[in-house]
Design a protein around this motif. Structure first.
Motif, short mmCIF file in Angstrom:
data_model
loop_
_atom_site.label_atom_id
_atom_site.label_comp_id
_atom_site.label_asym_id
_atom_site.label_seq_id
_atom_site.Cartn_x
_atom_site.Cartn_y
_atom_site.Cartn_z
N MET A 1 0.85 -1.19 0.00
CA MET A 1 0.00 0.00 0.00
C MET A 1 0.88 1.23 0.00
O MET A 1 2.02 1.19 0.48
CB MET A 1 -0.89 0.04 1.25
CG MET A 1 -1.84 -1.11 1.41
SD MET A 1 -2.89 -0.87 2.89
CE MET A 1 -1.66 -0.80 4.17
N SER B 1 0.96 5.48 1.12
CA SER B 1 0.63 6.17 2.37
C SER B 1 -0.84 6.56 2.47
O SER B 1 -1.33 6.89 3.55
CB SER B 1 1.49 7.44 2.51
OG SER B 1 1.25 8.31 1.42
N GLY C 1 -3.28 4.45 1.60
CA GLY C 1 -4.04 3.23 1.76
C GLY C 1 -4.43 2.58 0.46
O GLY C 1 -5.20 1.61 0.46
N ASN D 1 -8.82 0.95 -1.93
CA ASN D 1 -8.36 1.79 -0.82
C ASN D 1 -8.70 1.11 0.51
O ASN D 1 -9.86 0.80 0.79
CB ASN D 1 -9.03 3.16 -0.88
CG ASN D 1 -8.35 4.15 0.05
OD1 ASN D 1 -8.53 4.09 1.26
ND2 ASN D 1 -7.58 5.06 -0.53
N PHE D 2 -7.66 0.86 1.33
CA PHE D 2 -7.82 0.20 2.63
C PHE D 2 -7.69 1.20 3.79
O PHE D 2 -7.45 0.81 4.94
CB PHE D 2 -6.76 -0.88 2.81
CG PHE D 2 -7.00 -2.10 1.97
CD1 PHE D 2 -8.17 -2.23 1.22
CD2 PHE D 2 -6.07 -3.14 1.93
CE1 PHE D 2 -8.39 -3.36 0.45
CE2 PHE D 2 -6.29 -4.26 1.16
CZ PHE D 2 -7.46 -4.38 0.41
N SER D 3 -7.83 2.46 3.48
CA SER D 3 -7.58 3.45 4.54
C SER D 3 -8.60 3.37 5.67
O SER D 3 -8.34 3.83 6.79
CB SER D 3 -7.58 4.87 3.94
OG SER D 3 -8.86 5.15 3.34
N ASN E 1 -9.73 0.59 6.98
CA ASN E 1 -9.51 -0.61 7.79
C ASN E 1 -8.72 -0.26 9.06
O ASN E 1 -7.86 0.62 9.06
CB ASN E 1 -8.75 -1.67 7.00
CG ASN E 1 -9.59 -2.20 5.85
OD1 ASN E 1 -10.81 -1.99 5.82
ND2 ASN E 1 -8.96 -2.87 4.90
N TYR F 1 -6.49 -2.02 10.68
CA TYR F 1 -5.06 -2.33 10.70
C TYR F 1 -4.25 -1.27 9.95
O TYR F 1 -3.09 -1.03 10.26
CB TYR F 1 -4.78 -3.73 10.15
CG TYR F 1 -5.20 -3.96 8.71
CD1 TYR F 1 -4.39 -3.56 7.66
CD2 TYR F 1 -6.39 -4.61 8.42
CE1 TYR F 1 -4.77 -3.78 6.35
CE2 TYR F 1 -6.76 -4.84 7.12
CZ TYR F 1 -5.96 -4.43 6.08
OH TYR F 1 -6.33 -4.66 4.79
N PHE F 2 -4.85 -0.62 8.93
CA PHE F 2 -4.13 0.46 8.25
C PHE F 2 -3.90 1.63 9.20
O PHE F 2 -2.82 2.21 9.23
CB PHE F 2 -4.94 0.90 7.02
CG PHE F 2 -4.30 2.05 6.27
CD1 PHE F 2 -3.19 1.83 5.46
CD2 PHE F 2 -4.78 3.34 6.40
CE1 PHE F 2 -2.59 2.89 4.79
CE2 PHE F 2 -4.19 4.39 5.74
CZ PHE F 2 -3.08 4.16 4.93
N GLN F 3 -4.94 1.98 9.99
CA GLN F 3 -4.77 3.04 10.98
C GLN F 3 -3.72 2.66 12.01
O GLN F 3 -2.94 3.50 12.47
CB GLN F 3 -6.12 3.32 11.67
CG GLN F 3 -7.24 3.73 10.73
CD GLN F 3 -6.95 5.06 10.04
OE1 GLN F 3 -6.24 5.90 10.59
NE2 GLN F 3 -7.48 5.23 8.84
N TYR G 1 4.10 -6.07 9.02
CA TYR G 1 4.30 -5.01 8.03
C TYR G 1 5.74 -4.49 8.13
O TYR G 1 6.37 -4.55 9.18
CB TYR G 1 3.31 -3.86 8.24
CG TYR G 1 3.42 -3.20 9.59
CD1 TYR G 1 4.26 -2.09 9.79
CD2 TYR G 1 2.69 -3.69 10.67
CE1 TYR G 1 4.34 -1.50 11.04
CE2 TYR G 1 2.77 -3.10 11.91
CZ TYR G 1 3.60 -2.00 12.10
OH TYR G 1 3.70 -1.41 13.32
N VAL H 1 2.81 -5.52 3.49
CA VAL H 1 1.96 -6.12 4.54
C VAL H 1 1.73 -7.58 4.24
O VAL H 1 1.53 -7.96 3.07
CB VAL H 1 0.60 -5.39 4.66
CG1 VAL H 1 -0.22 -5.96 5.82
CG2 VAL H 1 0.82 -3.89 4.87
#
Length: 764
Positions: free
Chosen positions: A211, A213, A215, A229-231, A233, A235-237, A262, A273
């Motif tokens: 990913m 920055s 996401g 876009n995984f922003s 989620n 786990y991304f945070q 990660y 990841v």
């Protein structure tokens, strides 16, 4: 089998086996749990480290690719043919051909590149290797530096979709104005994923992706996830909030646990990841767990066998003793699972000791009972006929070796109230407590024996060496009274009998203590009585008949203060007698004289004279002269109340007769014009003022209003029954003024006499 029969019959055997089994189970369980936890934790750590190493290698590969992108850019920017193409103002076919030829050579050197293209935004020309259509938005894409990156999806000339990681290089400085040209290097998205797959030996359920920055997915093991876009989620945070370059954590998704690892790129703003299912991480551990449980079961079975062997060896000595005890077959009659070997052995070995102690206690108790019984009869004067007198006297003398003896008697004050307040059990407990308190406090200094513990008498025999009680005894007795008062909220009186020098004379001390206790009548509650408190009798004290007459006369005159004064003088005279029995006798005489005096009178008042005689039954319960005085005063006040109540009744009856006589007179003489209150008062022989008040209170209206009521009622009858004029009717009812008569009639009935007659005639 023998051990099964022991388990069924013997409790200790069961407890030994269960104790060993429990110890083995706990030990094996703890050992297996600790080893399994250590192995599983270690396995997860190893997998986590392996994932980090894999991602670090991929990150390093990406960094190498980024460096090669920079090298390719530098090579292109240093070539004259590429410079000519990028900055040409017109469409030059030769320049385009030369540029395509050079780009093809360059792409063959770097196989990880999917395509190399050059844009000339001035003449709108485009050159690439694999003939991809130009990106119409390439010139419009904004970037902060000379190198930009973004993922994109395109369709090649054969109609196949491609997922590319595009690097856009602007040769001119960004601030120089509008972009004139750009070099675009397209990296295959599958190159990054293939690199991670070649390094990692993960299962198919493991997700590996890259990913940026923001996401956005730029490479994923699942190609469908590209550019998603995984922003949002969690786990991304979590990854963005971590300031470290790499890390791992466990998360739950759809009720399943996952290990997320990660690594952040040092040069690119990428995050590599790896997400693995937790159960697959421990697939080997689960197999290890099954083997561990199997081994634990085997060890438990082995431990159970060892427990049986060890328990049998330890139990053999106990069994031998139990068999000796149960030779008579006692144990065979016991229900299964209820035979306690320790209890059997304890009963067997202690039975003889208990029997011996029981016999000793019985003998000691019997001896104490015989001695106490003998002393009780001795105090009461019945010891001559007591059986075994010589033997008991010998034993008693061994206990009673003092030079002098005296009887101390305790009594609970106001016993009739105490008896009605507490139950039989509570009364016995309180008496027992008082006896224990007295014995404990007296025995600190004096030897003593409790002899009598009856309804309201606790008697003790004190031994001492002097011929008279000392001050210390009085201090102790006062302290006993205070303790009982504090704890039980009741007072006790104490009497000390005369001191005797021989145990045979103890009856004389007991009799004297009873006489002194009777002096409580004069000294009051909580007294400490002995020979010094005796009152010398007044030989001239005779029954005060004159005082009796004064008391009776005061009752007849209903004078409570005089009654109280005369009774006080009467009790003061009796207190000089010094004889409690004589005082009670004189009090009975006075009560009886008052009862006989008013016996015949109360019969007229519908009162049973027997109630006066029953009140005299309370006299023997009174323990002090003050109580007797109060009782006689209340008795006299009660009779006074009866007299006053009867007087009020007679007065009310007399007044009622007078009112009836007045009403009858008014009914007969209402026609008299001069009828007045003065005439009526002369008729009944009372004053007009008294008649007016009495008439108002008993009839509820004034005399004049009542006369007017009678006249108006009679006038209404005459108006309807005769033809007389209004003036004539007024005269017939005693009112000669016609207008006044009409005013009174209208005030009474709301209409004038004439109108009343007309209305009555119309209705009829």
């Amino acid at each position: 089998m023998g051990f099964l029969r022991r388990i069924q019959h013997y409790r200790v055997y069961r407890r030994l086996i269960l104790s060993y089994l429990f110890l083995i189970m706990v030990t094996i369980g703890l050992l297996c749990t600790i080893l399994y936890s250590m192995f599983s934790t270690r396995a997860v750590k190893e997998i986590d480290l392996s994932s980090r190493e894999m991602l670090s290698q991929v990150s390093y590969t990406a960094n190498v690719v980024f460096e090669q992108v920079q090298n390719i850019t530098n090579q292109l920017m240093s070539d004259n043919q590429i410079i000519t193409f990028m900055y040409a103002n017109d469409d030059d076919k030769v320049a385009i051909y030369n540029a395509n030829l050079l780009l093809s050579k360059m792409q063959s050197v770097y196989p990880f590149l999917a395509n190399i293209s050059i844009y000339n935004f001035t003449n709108k020309t485009y050159a690439d290797v694999i003939s991809l259509p130009p990106d119409p938005q390439m010139g419009e894409r904004r970037q902060t530096g000379y190198l930009g990156f973004y993922p994109r999806k395109v369709i090649d000339g054969n109609g196949h979709p491609l997922q590319l990681l595009t690097f856009k290089i602007i040769p001119e400085p960004v601030y120089s104005g509008q972009t004139k040209s750009a070099i675009v290097l397209d990296l295959k998205e599958t190159y990054i994923q293939n690199t991670m797959s070649s390094i990692s030996s993960s299962s198919n359920d493991t997700s590996t992706f890259v990913m940026d920055s923001k996401g956005t997915v730029i490479s994923h093991s699942d190609s469908e996830q590209f550019m998603k876009n995984f922003s949002e989620n969690n786990y991304f945070q979590h990854i963005l909030s971590d300031e470290g370059s790499q890390g791992s954590f466990v998360q739950s998704l759809d009720h399943h646990k996952f290990l997320t690892t990660y690594v952040k790129s040092e040069t690119l703003d990428w995050v590599f990841v790896s997400v693995r299912p937790y159960d697959q991480l421990l697939s080997g551990i689960y197999e290890l767990r099954n083997w561990t449980l199997l081994i634990a079961l085997f060890l438990f079975i082995m431990g159970a066998c060892i427990s049986l062997i060890v328990t049998g060896n330890l139990y053999n000595p106990i069994k031998a003793l139990v068999d000796k005890v149960t030779e008579s077959g006692t144990s065979e009659n016991k229900s299964l699972l209820r035979l306690d070997e320790y209890k059997l052995l304890s009963e067997a070995f202690s039975n003889s000791i208990q029997v011996t102690k029981s016999m000793e206690l019985k003998l000691s108790s019997s001896t104490d009972l015989l001695q106490n019984g003998y002393m009780y009869n001795m105090l009461k004067g019945h010891s001559q006929s007591y059986a075994y007198k010589a033997d008991i006297e010998e034993q008693l003398l061994s206990r009673m070796q003092g030079q002098y003896f005296a009887v101390i008697q305790f009594q609970i004050d106001q016993y009739y109230i105490f008896k009605n307040t507490y139950s039989i059990l509570d009364r016995e407990l309180i008496r027992f407590a008082i006896s224990n308190i007295a014995q404990e406090m007296i025995s600190k200094i004096y030897r003593n024996e409790e002899v009598i513990h009856e309804e309201n008498e606790i008697t003790m025999i004190i031994q001492w060496e002097q011929s008279a009680p000392d001050k210390q005894l009085y201090y102790i007795l006062n302290e006993i009274q205070a303790v009982v008062k504090d704890y039980y909220k009741t007072s006790i009186s104490v009497s000390i009998g005369d001191v005797v020098s021989a145990i045979g004379d103890i009856e004389r001390s007991y009799r004297s203590s009873q006489r002194y206790m009777a002096l409580k009548l004069f000294w009051g509650y909580g007294s400490l009585l002995d020979a010094t408190k005796s009152i010398l009798p007044d030989k001239h004290t005779r029954y005060p008949a004159a005082m009796e007459r004064k008391i009776i006369d005061a009752i007849k005159l209903c004078q409570p203060k005089t009654i109280q004064k005369e009774i006080t003088e009467w009790t003061t005279l009796l207190s000089r007698s010094g004889s409690p029995s004589l005082t009670l006798q004189y009090a009975t005489f006075l009560h009886l004289a008052i009862t006989r005096e008013f016996e015949s009178i109360v019969e007229w008042w519908d009162t049973d004279p027997q109630e006066l005689y029953l009140a005299m039954n309370e006299l023997p319960q009174k323990e002090t002269l003050d109580e007797i005085q109060t009782m006689i005063q209340l008795f006299c006040i009660r009779i006074v109340g009866m007299i006053e109540e009867n007087k009020k009744g007679l007065a009310a009856l007399k007044n009622s007769k007078v009112i009836e006589e007045i009403k009858q007179y008014l009914q007969q003489n209402y026609h008299e014009p001069n009828l007045s209150l003065e005439i009526v008062s002369d008729q009944v022989g009372l004053t007009s003022g008294y008649i007016g008040k009495m008439f108002k209170s008993m009839v509820g209206t004034s005399f004049n209003d009542h006369v007017t009521h009678i006249r108006m009622k009679q006038a209404k009858t005459l108006l309807t029954g005769t033809s007389d004029t209004v003036a004539q009717i007024g005269e017939r009812v005693g009112i000669y003024n016609v207008s006044y008569f009409s005013t009174l009639f209208k005030k009474k009935y709301g209409v004038t006499p004439s109108l009343y007659r007309e209305q009555n005639q119309q209705n009829t």
